[in-house]
Design an enzyme around this catalytic site. Structure first.
Site, PDB file in Angstrom:
ATOM      1  N   ARG A   1      -9.079   8.372  -1.211  1.00 25.24           N
ATOM      2  CA  ARG A   1     -10.047   8.794  -0.188  1.00 25.24           C
ATOM      3  C   ARG A   1     -10.857   9.970  -0.690  1.00 25.24           C
ATOM      4  O   ARG A   1     -10.394  10.765  -1.514  1.00 25.24           O
ATOM      5  CB  ARG A   1      -9.312   9.190   1.103  1.00 25.24           C
ATOM      6  CG  ARG A   1      -8.639   8.027   1.811  1.00 25.24           C
ATOM      7  CD  ARG A   1      -8.065   8.482   3.137  1.00 25.24           C
ATOM      8  NE  ARG A   1      -9.116   8.743   4.093  1.00 25.24           N
ATOM      9  CZ  ARG A   1      -9.426   7.913   5.106  1.00 25.24           C
ATOM     10  NH1 ARG A   1      -8.748   6.816   5.305  1.00 25.24           N
ATOM     11  NH2 ARG A   1     -10.413   8.211   5.915  1.00 25.24           N
TER      12      ARG A   1
ATOM     13  N   THR B   1      -8.025   3.667   8.075  1.00 30.01           N
ATOM     14  CA  THR B   1      -9.296   2.944   8.036  1.00 30.01           C
ATOM     15  C   THR B   1      -9.439   2.161   9.339  1.00 30.01           C
ATOM     16  O   THR B   1      -8.800   1.131   9.532  1.00 30.01           O
ATOM     17  CB  THR B   1      -9.318   1.983   6.829  1.00 30.01           C
ATOM     18  OG1 THR B   1      -8.871   2.705   5.698  1.00 30.01           O
ATOM     19  CG2 THR B   1     -10.712   1.455   6.570  1.00 30.01           C
TER      20      THR B   1
ATOM     21  N   ASN C   1       0.859  -1.184   0.000  1.00 28.80           N
ATOM     22  CA  ASN C   1       0.000   0.000   0.000  1.00 28.80           C
ATOM     23  C   ASN C   1       0.902   1.243   0.000  1.00 28.80           C
ATOM     24  O   ASN C   1       1.655   1.467   0.952  1.00 28.80           O
ATOM     25  CB  ASN C   1      -0.882  -0.057   1.254  1.00 28.80           C
ATOM     26  CG  ASN C   1      -1.819   1.120   1.345  1.00 28.80           C
ATOM     27  OD1 ASN C   1      -1.433   2.236   1.015  1.00 28.80           O
ATOM     28  ND2 ASN C   1      -3.027   0.883   1.791  1.00 28.80           N
TER      29      ASN C   1
ATOM     30  N   GLU D   1     -11.036  -9.070   2.801  1.00 31.99           N
ATOM     31  CA  GLU D   1      -9.757  -8.751   3.418  1.00 31.99           C
ATOM     32  C   GLU D   1     -10.017  -8.647   4.913  1.00 31.99           C
ATOM     33  O   GLU D   1     -10.794  -7.792   5.364  1.00 31.99           O
ATOM     34  CB  GLU D   1      -9.189  -7.436   2.879  1.00 31.99           C
ATOM     35  CG  GLU D   1      -7.855  -7.103   3.553  1.00 31.99           C
ATOM     36  CD  GLU D   1      -7.103  -5.960   2.883  1.00 31.99           C
ATOM     37  OE1 GLU D   1      -7.211  -5.789   1.651  1.00 31.99           O
ATOM     38  OE2 GLU D   1      -6.396  -5.244   3.612  1.00 31.99           O
TER      39      GLU D   1
ATOM     40  N   ARG E   1      -6.611  12.990   0.854  1.00 32.44           N
ATOM     41  CA  ARG E   1      -5.538  13.428   1.754  1.00 32.44           C
ATOM     42  C   ARG E   1      -4.169  12.897   1.330  1.00 32.44           C
ATOM     43  O   ARG E   1      -3.162  13.432   1.712  1.00 32.44           O
ATOM     44  CB  ARG E   1      -5.840  13.049   3.197  1.00 32.44           C
ATOM     45  CG  ARG E   1      -5.737  11.570   3.467  1.00 32.44           C
ATOM     46  CD  ARG E   1      -5.824  11.284   4.947  1.00 32.44           C
ATOM     47  NE  ARG E   1      -7.161  11.527   5.472  1.00 32.44           N
ATOM     48  CZ  ARG E   1      -7.651  10.889   6.540  1.00 32.44           C
ATOM     49  NH1 ARG E   1      -6.906  10.020   7.173  1.00 32.44           N
ATOM     50  NH2 ARG E   1      -8.864  11.130   6.958  1.00 32.44           N
TER      51      ARG E   1
ATOM     52  N   HIS F   1      -3.657  -4.505   7.607  1.00 32.71           N
ATOM     53  CA  HIS F   1      -3.773  -3.385   8.543  1.00 32.71           C
ATOM     54  C   HIS F   1      -2.903  -3.609   9.772  1.00 32.71           C
ATOM     55  O   HIS F   1      -3.084  -4.586  10.494  1.00 32.71           O
ATOM     56  CB  HIS F   1      -5.214  -3.106   8.996  1.00 32.71           C
ATOM     57  CG  HIS F   1      -5.414  -1.651   9.339  1.00 32.71           C
ATOM     58  ND1 HIS F   1      -5.054  -1.137  10.550  1.00 32.71           N
ATOM     59  CD2 HIS F   1      -5.853  -0.612   8.598  1.00 32.71           C
ATOM     60  CE1 HIS F   1      -5.293   0.165  10.555  1.00 32.71           C
ATOM     61  NE2 HIS F   1      -5.771   0.516   9.376  1.00 32.71           N
ATOM     62  N   GLY F   2      -1.944  -2.718   9.935  1.00 32.67           N
ATOM     63  CA  GLY F   2      -1.087  -2.752  11.122  1.00 32.67           C
ATOM     64  C   GLY F   2      -0.041  -3.856  11.108  1.00 32.67           C
ATOM     65  O   GLY F   2       0.580  -4.129  12.135  1.00 32.67           O
TER      66      GLY F   2
ATOM     67  N   GLU G   1      -8.419   0.724  -3.223  1.00 34.28           N
ATOM     68  CA  GLU G   1      -9.252   0.763  -2.009  1.00 34.28           C
ATOM     69  C   GLU G   1     -10.164   1.957  -2.121  1.00 34.28           C
ATOM     70  O   GLU G   1      -9.722   3.051  -2.498  1.00 34.28           O
ATOM     71  CB  GLU G   1      -8.355   0.997  -0.796  1.00 34.28           C
ATOM     72  CG  GLU G   1      -7.982  -0.220  -0.050  1.00 34.28           C
ATOM     73  CD  GLU G   1      -7.187   0.184   1.179  1.00 34.28           C
ATOM     74  OE1 GLU G   1      -7.592   1.112   1.898  1.00 34.28           O
ATOM     75  OE2 GLU G   1      -6.138  -0.419   1.373  1.00 34.28           O
TER      76      GLU G   1
ATOM     77  N   HIS H   1      -5.399   3.858  -1.907  1.00 29.84           N
ATOM     78  CA  HIS H   1      -6.726   4.230  -1.403  1.00 29.84           C
ATOM     79  C   HIS H   1      -7.023   5.651  -1.853  1.00 29.84           C
ATOM     80  O   HIS H   1      -6.376   6.594  -1.389  1.00 29.84           O
ATOM     81  CB  HIS H   1      -6.714   4.119   0.125  1.00 29.84           C
ATOM     82  CG  HIS H   1      -8.037   4.363   0.781  1.00 29.84           C
ATOM     83  ND1 HIS H   1      -8.225   4.205   2.126  1.00 29.84           N
ATOM     84  CD2 HIS H   1      -9.245   4.744   0.285  1.00 29.84           C
ATOM     85  CE1 HIS H   1      -9.487   4.471   2.438  1.00 29.84           C
ATOM     86  NE2 HIS H   1     -10.121   4.815   1.333  1.00 29.84           N
TER      87      HIS H   1
ATOM     88  N   HIS I   1       1.156   6.025   1.928  1.00 31.62           N
ATOM     89  CA  HIS I   1       1.966   6.870   2.811  1.00 31.62           C
ATOM     90  C   HIS I   1       3.105   7.574   2.088  1.00 31.62           C
ATOM     91  O   HIS I   1       3.647   8.554   2.599  1.00 31.62           O
ATOM     92  CB  HIS I   1       2.478   6.065   4.008  1.00 31.62           C
ATOM     93  CG  HIS I   1       1.344   5.690   4.915  1.00 31.62           C
ATOM     94  ND1 HIS I   1       0.612   6.629   5.583  1.00 31.62           N
ATOM     95  CD2 HIS I   1       0.784   4.493   5.194  1.00 31.62           C
ATOM     96  CE1 HIS I   1      -0.340   6.018   6.268  1.00 31.62           C
ATOM     97  NE2 HIS I   1      -0.259   4.732   6.042  1.00 31.62           N
TER      98      HIS I   1
END
Ligand code: PXP
Length: 247
Positions: A50, A106, A8, A156, A54, A197-198, A75, A48, A11
């Site tokens: 959004r 998310t 992903n 997912e 952002r 995630h994470g 996403e 993603h 970032h």
């Protein structure tokens, strides 16, 4: 089947936007980052788009579509504007996620059970355009059943709670058991199972006990590590942590 890594790259765009928001160019470029990830073994790129833009911008998705050679996983929230955009861009797969403007990332899974009609409609439109559909859900039996009813190809599993409790053994075990049960249930229903995630190099090895996983989608930890060791090495390090998955 070896576990696939989808990176992903949101970032990377977050960093660019911190300095160059509203400008048509700026560094670091998420598309260049995606190409580096692919060159060292990532089998998919996730971005993603959004509603508040952002990090990733439309033009990033257009360029990713044009330049990456693996799979583009877009996403997105289930909103008319983004649905139309996805139908135009045609990623290989979309992952429908809940989206709240105030959240940092998310934060929860999609309430698939509470939005059967709207999600089924979007699922059909995507599939009719040749786009596979994944639903980002908590490891909850009700949500797994709903994902099947909606006709999704993938779920997912949200690993945020697992990651958050990783250093507390008892809670971690509970989260792992929820993930295992959800993966088994989904597999029995014919759904393919991704997770994300994470996740980081520390918590991925233990995740190997969750069966039927196809792909992990990982962003923040890889981009963070890349600040210190470079993006190629950060992706390689994650691939190493994922090695030997028995399925
Ligand atoms: N999968 C989904 C559906 C997400 O929303 C995110 C976060 O954007 C990720 C995976 C990646 O999470 P992380 O950045 O914590 O690795």
């Amino acid at each position: 089947m070896p576990l696939k890594l989808g990176v992903n790259i949101d970032h990377v765009a977050t960093l660019r936007e911190a300095r160059y928001r509203g400008q048509s160019e700026g560094e670091p470029c998420p598309v260049e980052a995606a190409l580096i990830c692919e060159s060292v073994g990532a089998l998919g790129i996730t971005a993603h788009l959004r509603e508040d833009r952002r990090h990733i911008q439309e033009q990033d998705v257009v360029e990713l579509r044009r330049r990456i050679k693996t799979r583009l996983n877009l996403e997105m929230g289930n909103t008319p504007e983004i649905v139309e955009f996805a139908l135009k861009i045609r990623p290989e797969i979309v992952c429908l996620v809940p989206e709240r403007r105030q959240e940092v990332t998310t934060e929860g899974g999609l309430d698939a059970a509470g939005q059967l009609t709207a999600l089924t409609e979007t699922r059909k439109r995507m599939n009719d355009a040749g786009i596979e559909v994944s639903l980002f859900i908590a490891p909850d039996p009700v949500q797994v059943d709903a994902s099947m009813a909606i006709g999704a190809q993938f779920i997912e599993l949200h690993t945020g709670a697992y990651a958050e409790h990783f250093h507390r053994k008892r809670e971690r075990q509970i989260e792992l058991e929820r993930l295992i049960a959800a993966a088994k249930q989904a597999h029995q229903l014919g759904l393919q199972v991704n997770a994300g995630h994470g996740l980081n190099c520390e918590n991925v090895p233990l995740l190997h006990i969750v069966p039927h996983l196809v792909e992990l989608n990982i962003g923040h930890s890889i981009v963070s590590r890349s600040v210190f060791i470079g993006l190629e090495a950060a992706v390689r390090e994650m691939l190493k942590a994922m090695e030997g998955y028995a399925g």
